[in-house]
Design an enzyme around this catalytic site. Structure first.
Site, mmCIF file in Angstrom:
data_model
loop_
_atom_site.group_PDB
_atom_site.id
_atom_site.type_symbol
_atom_site.label_atom_id
_atom_site.label_comp_id
_atom_site.label_asym_id
_atom_site.label_seq_id
_atom_site.Cartn_x
_atom_site.Cartn_y
_atom_site.Cartn_z
ATOM 1 C CE1 TYR A 60 -2.831 5.839 -3.062
ATOM 2 C CE2 TYR A 60 -4.984 4.998 -4.000
ATOM 3 C CZ TYR A 60 -4.198 6.032 -3.532
ATOM 4 O OH TYR A 60 -4.309 7.198 -4.201
ATOM 5 C CG HIS A 125 -0.914 8.287 -8.041
ATOM 6 N ND1 HIS A 125 -0.849 7.098 -7.358
ATOM 7 C CD2 HIS A 125 -1.257 9.186 -6.926
ATOM 8 C CE1 HIS A 125 -1.197 7.247 -5.978
ATOM 9 N NE2 HIS A 125 -1.395 8.363 -5.718
HETATM 10 P P1 NAD Z 1 -9.729 9.930 4.030
HETATM 11 O O1 NAD Z 1 -9.781 11.151 4.554
HETATM 12 O O2 NAD Z 1 -10.821 9.305 3.321
HETATM 13 O O3 NAD Z 1 -9.626 9.133 5.305
HETATM 14 C C1 NAD Z 1 -9.485 7.591 5.198
HETATM 15 C C2 NAD Z 1 -9.321 7.155 6.901
HETATM 16 O O4 NAD Z 1 -10.569 7.249 7.424
HETATM 17 C C3 NAD Z 1 -9.191 5.475 6.723
HETATM 18 O O5 NAD Z 1 -8.635 5.317 8.200
HETATM 19 C C4 NAD Z 1 -10.618 5.000 6.917
HETATM 20 O O6 NAD Z 1 -10.685 3.823 7.338
HETATM 21 C C5 NAD Z 1 -11.520 6.108 7.770
HETATM 22 N N1 NAD Z 1 -12.793 6.359 7.818
HETATM 23 C C6 NAD Z 1 -13.426 6.432 6.764
HETATM 24 N N2 NAD Z 1 -14.930 6.626 6.740
HETATM 25 C C7 NAD Z 1 -14.859 6.857 8.335
HETATM 26 C C8 NAD Z 1 -15.736 7.272 9.063
HETATM 27 N N3 NAD Z 1 -17.136 7.303 8.863
HETATM 28 N N4 NAD Z 1 -15.421 7.329 10.580
HETATM 29 C C9 NAD Z 1 -14.232 7.212 10.770
HETATM 30 N N5 NAD Z 1 -13.306 6.745 10.121
HETATM 31 C C10 NAD Z 1 -13.546 6.798 8.610
HETATM 32 O O7 NAD Z 1 -8.294 9.496 3.271
HETATM 33 P P2 NAD Z 1 -7.673 8.703 2.120
HETATM 34 O O8 NAD Z 1 -8.367 7.251 2.205
HETATM 35 O O9 NAD Z 1 -6.520 9.039 1.842
HETATM 36 O O10 NAD Z 1 -8.717 9.419 0.703
HETATM 37 C C11 NAD Z 1 -9.646 8.868 0.049
HETATM 38 C C12 NAD Z 1 -9.229 7.953 -1.155
HETATM 39 O O11 NAD Z 1 -8.979 9.195 -2.251
HETATM 40 C C13 NAD Z 1 -8.094 7.411 -1.084
HETATM 41 O O12 NAD Z 1 -8.510 5.789 -0.580
HETATM 42 C C14 NAD Z 1 -7.662 7.355 -2.636
HETATM 43 O O13 NAD Z 1 -8.598 6.474 -3.296
HETATM 44 C C15 NAD Z 1 -8.152 8.724 -3.091
HETATM 45 N N6 NAD Z 1 -6.627 9.714 -2.838
HETATM 46 C C16 NAD Z 1 -6.114 9.924 -4.026
HETATM 47 C C17 NAD Z 1 -4.861 10.520 -3.760
HETATM 48 C C18 NAD Z 1 -4.063 10.796 -4.998
HETATM 49 O O14 NAD Z 1 -4.389 10.501 -6.027
HETATM 50 N N7 NAD Z 1 -2.773 11.671 -4.763
HETATM 51 C C19 NAD Z 1 -4.316 11.147 -2.596
HETATM 52 C C20 NAD Z 1 -5.184 11.046 -1.532
HETATM 53 C C21 NAD Z 1 -6.524 10.093 -1.524
#
Ligand code: NAD
Length: 317
Positions: A60, A125
């Site tokens: 990230y 990952h």
């Molecule tokens: P998400 O669906 O959580 O969306 C994140 C986006 O939504 C960001 O732009 C954030 O600022 C925004 N957001 C958060 N809360 C909000 C709200 N209440 N209102 C409006 N916008 C809001 O997607 P993500 O960040 O990709 O996924 C969450 C976490 O999961 C990642 O940060 C990561 O730690 C993990 N993840 C891991 C993998 C993997 O291991 N392959 C893949 C995807 C995500």
């Protein structure tokens, strides 16, 4: 206010995770720039409202997320045994490498960036980009050595296609993989993770479901440019967002509440980069404990998204 968030057990690990988990990919500035001050304030608010689980990866922001999260955790100063950190290995800005040598080096690099002695969960990952047989025969045994060395407490695997999880779990000794992290498969758009939950439960494997907002699709500001969804899926989500906005409803809150309702999922990992987002997402959970979610708006949104229900995108080799 503190610790009002529900804690849920993570498989057989003995860990209890807050049902809202802190996704730290935004701290790597992958959804737009985030200053250190903003990151620190966001992490501080997360602790104040009862979040105890933080997820990151060297991928990230090309290691930036780990560095910023580490700095924020250190600055906020909560004792290390009061929170749970997961990071990952095998996926880097430079590409994928799940070799024993690389992942063994990777933990030391991550611990240095995070300014920690150990991580609670260390995950391979996005394993669909590697050879699953290498994950089983080489990567996981290397991670078991790191567990014995005390650098990690539990082992996980992450990825998009759901078939990867049973492929690996069917081929490793029971108790070897403690946790899986799935993303974009348990939310208003796509619920396909549900079918796998009884199998995971039978194996005692903890379930983390990430990206309840489908990496920005279910937000008013919309997805980042790199988002892999089809134009059709993006357009349907845009229509659902516009519908909610017109009705004076917050689609992100609705999406959080939808994902939080399934208690076989230990934590809903949502990416956050502001104090306000932490407050909204925690409120989504605490309000849900007292009252039902907005069934009518949910039904209307589901109707808009019906043509793209369970639509996903290709990932891996
Ligand atoms: P998400 O669906 O959580 O969306 C994140 C986006 O939504 C960001 O732009 C954030 O600022 C925004 N957001 C958060 N809360 C909000 C709200 N209440 N209102 C409006 N916008 C809001 O997607 P993500 O960040 O990709 O996924 C969450 C976490 O999961 C990642 O940060 C990561 O730690 C993990 N993840 C891991 C993998 C993997 O291991 N392959 C893949 C995807 C995500």
């Amino acid at each position: 206010m503190a610790n009002s968030l529900e804690l849920r057990s993570l498989g057989n690990t003995g860990l209890k995770l807050s049902c809202v988990g802190f996704g730290a990919s935004p701290l790597g500035s992958v959804f737009g720039p985030v200053s250190d001050e903003q990151a620190i304030a966001t992490v501080r608010e997360a602790f104040r409202l009862g979040i105890n689980f933080f997820d990151t990866s060297p991928f990230y922001g090309g290691t930036l997320s780990e560095k910023v999260l580490g700095k924020a955790l250190k600055t906020v100063g909560v004792p290390r045994n009061e929170y749970i950190v997961s990071t990952k290995c095998g996926r880097y800005k430079e590409g994928f490498d799940f070799s024993a040598e690389r992942v063994t080096k990777s933990i030391d690099e991550s611990l240095e960036r995070l300014q920690m002695e150990y991580v609670d969960i260390f995950q391979c990952h996005d394993i669909e980009f590697g050879s699953l047989d290498q994950i089983i025969n080489e990567t996981i045994p290397a991670l078991q050595k790191l567990k014995e060395a005390g650098k990690i407490r539990f082992i996980g695997i992450t990825g998009l296609p759901l078939g990867i999880f049973s492929y690996v779990l069917d081929r490793v000794p029971p108790g070897t993989v403690d946790v899986i992290l799935s993303y974009c498969h348990y939310g208003i758009i796509d619920t396909t993770l549900e079918d796998l939950l009884p199998y995971l439960k039978s194996k005692g494997v903890g379930v983390i479901s990430a990206s309840p907002l489908s990496m920005g699709l279910l937000t008013e500001s919309g997805p980042p440019e790199w988002h892999p969804a089809s134009p059709e899926l993006k357009a349907a989500c845009q229509a659902a967002v516009a519908f909610c906005k017109k009705k004076g409803k917050d689609i992100s809150k609705l999406a959080m509440q939808y994902s939080l309702c399934n208690k076989d999922i230990s934590t809903i990992l949502v990416g956050m980069r502001s104090v306000e987002q932490v407050q909204v997402n925690v409120a989504a959970a605490t309000e849900l404990a007292n009252c039902d979610k907005d069934q009518q708006t949910l039904a209307e949104v589901e109707e808009i998204l019906k043509p793209v229900k369970n639509q996903t995108w290709p990932s891996g080799i």
